[in-house]
Design a protein around this motif. Sequence first.
Motif, PDB file in Angstrom:
ATOM      1  N   LEU A  91       0.829  -1.207   0.000  1.00 34.09           N
ATOM      2  CA  LEU A  91       0.000   0.000   0.000  1.00 34.09           C
ATOM      3  C   LEU A  91       0.861   1.253   0.000  1.00 34.09           C
ATOM      4  N   GLY A  92       0.459   2.235  -0.789  1.00 32.23           N
ATOM      5  CA  GLY A  92       1.115   3.535  -0.785  1.00 32.23           C
ATOM      6  C   GLY A  92       0.321   4.530   0.036  1.00 32.23           C
ATOM      7  N   ILE A  93       0.989   5.228   0.925  1.00 31.27           N
ATOM      8  CA  ILE A  93       0.341   6.209   1.804  1.00 31.27           C
ATOM      9  C   ILE A  93       0.769   7.613   1.367  1.00 31.27           C
ATOM     10  N   VAL A  94      -0.195   8.437   1.055  1.00 30.91           N
ATOM     11  CA  VAL A  94       0.060   9.849   0.772  1.00 30.91           C
ATOM     12  C   VAL A  94      -0.547  10.639   1.927  1.00 30.91           C
ATOM     13  N   ILE A 110      -0.168   2.813  12.221  1.00 31.54           N
ATOM     14  CA  ILE A 110      -1.388   2.007  12.355  1.00 31.54           C
ATOM     15  C   ILE A 110      -1.632   1.224  11.066  1.00 31.54           C
ATOM     16  N   ILE A 111      -1.478   1.906   9.956  1.00 31.97           N
ATOM     17  CA  ILE A 111      -1.707   1.281   8.645  1.00 31.97           C
ATOM     18  C   ILE A 111      -0.690   0.176   8.392  1.00 31.97           C
ATOM     19  N   THR A 121      -9.586   4.996  15.348  1.00 31.66           N
ATOM     20  CA  THR A 121      -8.495   4.077  15.040  1.00 31.66           C
ATOM     21  C   THR A 121      -9.012   2.830  14.348  1.00 31.66           C
ATOM     22  N   ALA A 122     -10.147   2.318  14.827  1.00 30.26           N
ATOM     23  CA  ALA A 122     -10.715   1.108  14.225  1.00 30.26           C
ATOM     24  C   ALA A 122     -11.100   1.351  12.768  1.00 30.26           C
ATOM     25  N   VAL A 180      -7.662  -0.160   5.813  1.00 32.59           N
ATOM     26  CA  VAL A 180      -6.594  -1.013   5.291  1.00 32.59           C
ATOM     27  C   VAL A 180      -7.186  -2.321   4.773  1.00 32.59           C
ATOM     28  N   LYS A 181      -8.052  -2.925   5.554  1.00 30.51           N
ATOM     29  CA  LYS A 181      -8.669  -4.199   5.156  1.00 30.51           C
ATOM     30  C   LYS A 181      -9.421  -4.055   3.835  1.00 30.51           C
TER      31      LYS A 181
END
Length: 606
Positions: free
Chosen positions: A68-71, A90-91, A255-256, A262-263
């Motif tokens: 996964l890419g996070i921006v 978290i991710i 947070t959940a 992500v899922k």
Amino acid sequence: MNSTIEAITQRIIDRSRNSRQKYLAVMRQTMDGNPPKKRLSCGNLAHAYAGCGSSDKQTIRLMQSANLGIVTSFNDMLSAHQPLEVYPNIIKEMARSMGSSAQVASGVPAMCDGVTQGQPGMELSLFSREVVAMATAVGLSHNMFDGNMFLGVCDKIVPGMLIGALQFGHIPAVFVPAGPMHTGIPNKEKARVRQKFAAGEVGQEELLEAETASYHSPGTCTFYGTANTNQMMVEMLGVQLPGASFVNPNAELRTALTEAAVKYVIACTQSAGNYRPMYDVVTEKSIVNSIIGLLATGGSTNHTLHIVAVAKACGVEITWQDMDELSRVVPLLARVYPNGQADVNDFQNAGGMAYLVKELRLGGLLNEDVTNVMGQGLEAYEKAPELNEKGEAVWGDSFGDSKDEEVLRPVTNPFDQEGGLRVLKGNLGTGVIKISAVAPKNRKVTAPCIVFESQHDLIDAFKRGELDKDFVAVVRFQGPSANGMPELHKMTPPLGVLQDRGFKVALITDGRMSGASGKVPAAIHMSPEAKLGGPLSRVKTGDIVHFDADAGVVKVELSDEELNGREQACETEITQDLGRSLFGGLRAIAGTSQKGATIFDFDAEY
């Protein structure tokens, strides 16, 4: 389904057919020819995961699961973005628990219009959207990512991320917000103190105390301005999880929801066997749904620019006329400041997005044939998230009745039968107005105009006591090509004071107003702008202007011959910089406000 919405949706599909098909073809060819990671050489890959731990290196190297890419727009000066600091970890942990991996692809700039309001920095604001789009593309250009996650919140950041993300529309995407801060002093009280300060009745210390009590902790500002309208927009588009928009920072559910994002994005990746690219989610139909959400909630007028620009980025052509016609059939279901006295926390407590989607569906006001990060259709989006016994986010039954009908109402009992967005036309050009926040008695003004070259000139005239009369303020040379189209919110308190004193006042400008504005009737985003020879450049103080928001008319009482025969006024020379000079090239190629005021020529691409 409502026949007008159905017809407008089809009109948009027909109008966009060629450009949309070209966009889709490019996305599909990109996935076929350059699938993530698969075309990278050994040297490319080694560079890309050199900074990872051994476990993540092995996961990426095997190419059997998603990376996964996070921006992210994290910075710790701005309250809305400060909570995003912890999201990448978290991710990453959630991705690892699923046998996948995640990397921060890039950071993007995040400026706050609240900090720059009335300041020189505001002239960089609108085009920061373009900078965010390009920064997003730079981060994703490494072609390392099977799914993309976007951590953004405020005014230009989310639209910019959307524009950038759509150039990687072959990749699944999900947006993850930070949520609003808890409620401070009531917005009505904040507005009251601002007006008292403008009138000279309180000092700077009292004003600062009120502002600090309003903007007081991490999270998004609680009024329903552009930032919170962004969250509604991406949820209606289907690229954000249901009910994720307005959960406060640091809550367990917050947070959940980040973990759940992500899922769901991993589940959409090609490696998961359920490929759901972004181009299947952001479509003509989902874009119309986002406009309907804007109208039903009385959202920010900035989205008359942003939605047009975002749509263009994926080959869809939206016009202001589409928005105007949709507004006539979409009822106003929410009253949130500045369109009421409640804030977004009250909106969330009354039922929030789940209730809104449920009622819009009941009224046949949404396109149901859409795809989103949850799957097909809109049923999931009328369910509010909650925590199960494991601390995970789950979605149960559809939301029931509104918990507060002063804030959120059913489709059978709306606050207004219309959404309140109007296009204004006349011999002064074309603009927009949000009339849902303007009292009916204030929507029509015929009076001499007073021409100003900046909002500061108007404020100075107010302080000198020169504006205690009926008038229409014309504030020109504020368009994209002139000074970057800044928000002109600083004029709202003095104009509000004059309106409260019983004077008939209105505003006409080729600039923008804040998403928090609305009390004073304002024809904004006027096009063509004065810098490009628009009619506002030929208006003179004393000309009689007719402003009728209900009828959609804004005109000066001059013949075409007289108006067109006048000499065009010149833009006032700018003496300050603060980074302004770096944006000169963007101002020179900026599109018109009706085209989204974007610098990107998607018409040529698609």
